[in-house]
Design a protein around this motif. Structure first.
Motif, PDB file in Angstrom:
ATOM      1  N   ALA A 235       7.372  -1.671  -0.084  1.00 43.66           N
ATOM      2  CA  ALA A 235       8.550  -2.504   0.178  1.00 43.66           C
ATOM      3  C   ALA A 235       9.347  -2.035   1.385  1.00 43.66           C
ATOM      4  O   ALA A 235      10.278  -2.718   1.813  1.00 43.66           O
ATOM      5  CB  ALA A 235       9.452  -2.517  -1.050  1.00 43.66           C
TER       6      ALA A 235
ATOM      7  N   GLU B 106      13.626 -10.844   1.466  1.00 45.10           N
ATOM      8  CA  GLU B 106      12.309 -10.664   2.071  1.00 45.10           C
ATOM      9  C   GLU B 106      12.418 -10.513   3.583  1.00 45.10           C
ATOM     10  O   GLU B 106      11.638  -9.808   4.209  1.00 45.10           O
ATOM     11  CB  GLU B 106      11.403 -11.856   1.731  1.00 45.10           C
ATOM     12  N   SER B 107      13.387 -11.198   4.188  1.00 43.39           N
ATOM     13  CA  SER B 107      13.514 -11.193   5.646  1.00 43.39           C
ATOM     14  C   SER B 107      14.255  -9.981   6.184  1.00 43.39           C
ATOM     15  O   SER B 107      14.288  -9.754   7.401  1.00 43.39           O
ATOM     16  CB  SER B 107      14.244 -12.463   6.101  1.00 43.39           C
TER      17      SER B 107
ATOM     18  N   ARG C  16       5.235  -5.597  -2.459  1.00 43.80           N
ATOM     19  CA  ARG C  16       6.412  -5.662  -1.586  1.00 43.80           C
ATOM     20  C   ARG C  16       7.460  -6.626  -2.156  1.00 43.80           C
ATOM     21  O   ARG C  16       8.640  -6.278  -2.285  1.00 43.80           O
ATOM     22  CB  ARG C  16       5.984  -6.098  -0.189  1.00 43.80           C
ATOM     23  N   SER C  17       7.023  -7.810  -2.530  1.00 44.47           N
ATOM     24  CA  SER C  17       7.949  -8.805  -3.068  1.00 44.47           C
ATOM     25  C   SER C  17       8.549  -8.346  -4.400  1.00 44.47           C
ATOM     26  O   SER C  17       9.742  -8.561  -4.662  1.00 44.47           O
ATOM     27  CB  SER C  17       7.232 -10.141  -3.260  1.00 44.47           C
TER      28      SER C  17
ATOM     29  N   ARG D 240      11.202  -5.589  -3.824  1.00 45.54           N
ATOM     30  CA  ARG D 240      12.398  -6.150  -3.175  1.00 45.54           C
ATOM     31  C   ARG D 240      13.183  -7.042  -4.136  1.00 45.54           C
ATOM     32  O   ARG D 240      14.418  -7.077  -4.090  1.00 45.54           O
ATOM     33  CB  ARG D 240      11.999  -6.916  -1.916  1.00 45.54           C
ATOM     34  N   ALA D 241      12.491  -7.729  -5.005  1.00 44.11           N
ATOM     35  CA  ALA D 241      13.186  -8.537  -6.006  1.00 44.11           C
ATOM     36  C   ALA D 241      13.975  -7.640  -6.956  1.00 44.11           C
ATOM     37  O   ALA D 241      15.120  -7.956  -7.338  1.00 44.11           O
ATOM     38  CB  ALA D 241      12.183  -9.392  -6.782  1.00 44.11           C
TER      39      ALA D 241
ATOM     40  N   ASP E 156      10.086  -0.889   5.394  1.00 44.05           N
ATOM     41  CA  ASP E 156       9.647  -1.121   6.771  1.00 44.05           C
ATOM     42  C   ASP E 156       9.596   0.188   7.551  1.00 44.05           C
ATOM     43  O   ASP E 156       8.936   0.270   8.582  1.00 44.05           O
ATOM     44  CB  ASP E 156      10.600  -2.104   7.462  1.00 44.05           C
TER      45      ASP E 156
ATOM     46  N   SER F 139      16.884  -7.283  -2.515  1.00 40.53           N
ATOM     47  CA  SER F 139      16.840  -7.157  -1.060  1.00 40.53           C
ATOM     48  C   SER F 139      16.050  -8.331  -0.500  1.00 40.53           C
ATOM     49  O   SER F 139      14.914  -8.571  -0.927  1.00 40.53           O
ATOM     50  CB  SER F 139      16.175  -5.845  -0.643  1.00 40.53           C
TER      51      SER F 139
END
Length: 320
Positions: free
Chosen positions: A124, A43-44, A32-33, A36-37, A126, A41
């Motif tokens: 990644a 993390e929150s 996920r991290s 997003r990196a 939701d 984007s």
């Protein structure tokens, strides 16, 4: 819809619908991290993902309008995994870029293009969004549901053929605010995994290739769950002993037996018995039975107190 059209056109051959059921994706630490990196984007942030080739039918501009409404409520980003596809793919890609600028959300939209094994990106997301004008049974939708993600999709084509707790469907022309409402509600919790997860659908294809056309000859194949000490088994043993010598038949046993008494009675009477498989897997037994039926070509197959899953597999296979 394709099966119904074939039947409406007068096709008399058996038509069976087989669906691909994807497995749950393996959990990869820090996936996920990492994704997003790559997409810059936070993390929150809420990341709404879309997976599929960029072409007009996917209606990505609608997704951008939904993003505008959603961002009024939560810090959301939209990630579209897929590149231009088909004759008008580049036009659709340019439309996304122009629409994002016009709506003022370009800095919250990510277009990474084609990604090999796109299901890896699900970690990644939701939620998964699908705004297609028309669609079959989307593999991306199935993969997202298998990953435990909520999915919001347009109620078109085959989108609702396979249900799951995390799947929400809306009419394609529902207002943008309604799309945002349902999407926001779906983000409140992770849905339970669908009941069909883990079903080995690929083995249905194997079964359909095991039964070539053959002419039944003679005899009966009795198929039973076990030879335990019980009423159903006793009646089968009594019948088999009475029929012994009158015509050819054999008994297939699909499970473990808690006693050897009935097996001994049948053996002493000269009744042929065999075990279909050592496992409890209905496909193992179904495949073994179909092979035996094709090999021996009995005129009649008689199910006698048998697991309905095995019965269904055998009957649907023989329909071919």
């Amino acid at each position: 819809a394709a099966a119904a059209e074939l039947r409406d056109c007068g096709v008399t051959a058996p038509v069976t619908i087989l669906r691909h059921i994807p497995p749950a994706p393996p959990a990869v630490a820090a996936a996920r991290s990492r994704w997003r990196a790559r997409w810059a984007s936070p993390e929150s942030a809420v990341v709404v993902g879309m997976v599929g080739g960029v072409k007009p039918q996917k209606a990505y501009p609608r997704a951008l309008r939904v993003l505008v409404v959603l961002r009024e409520r939560v810090p959301a980003y939209l990630v579209v995994v897929g590149g231009p596809t088909g004759r008008d793919g580049m036009l659709a890609w340019q439309a996304i870029l122009a629409q994002a600028e016009r709506l003022g959300v370009a800095e919250f939209v990510r277009l990474p293009g084609q990604v090999e094994a796109a299901s890896r990106c699900l970690a990644a997301f939701d939620a998964l969004l699908n705004t297609s004008r028309y669609e079959g049974l989307s593999i991306a939708t199935l993969e997202a549901l298998a990953a435990g993600l909520p999915v919001l999709a347009s109620r078109v084509g085959g989108q609702g053929e396979v249900s799951a707790p995390g799947l929400s469907l809306l009419p394609f022309d529902a207002p943008d605010g309604q799309w945002a409402d349902v999407l926001q509600e779906s983000l409140r919790s992770r849905p339970p995994r669908p009941a069909w997860l883990g079903f080995p659908a690929f083995r249905s294809w194997t079964l359909c290739h095991l039964a070539p056309d053959f002419a039944p000859r003679d005899g009966v194949l009795f198929v039973t769950a076990n030879l335990n000490a019980g009423g159903a088994q006793r009646s089968l043993v009594n019948l088999a002993v009475a029929l012994c010598g009158r015509f050819a038949f054999e008994i297939a046993v699909c499970g473990d037996s808690s006693t050897t008494v009935f097996a001994s009675v049948l053996r002493e009477a000269g009744v042929s018995c065999f075990r279909t498989a050592a496992s409890r897997d209905c496909f193992d037994h179904g495949e073994a039975l179909v092979r035996r039926i094709v090999q021996r070509a009995p005129r009649t197959v008689c199910f006698w107190n048998l697991d309905p899953k095995v019965k269904l597999l055998v009957v649907k296979t023989l329909a071919h």
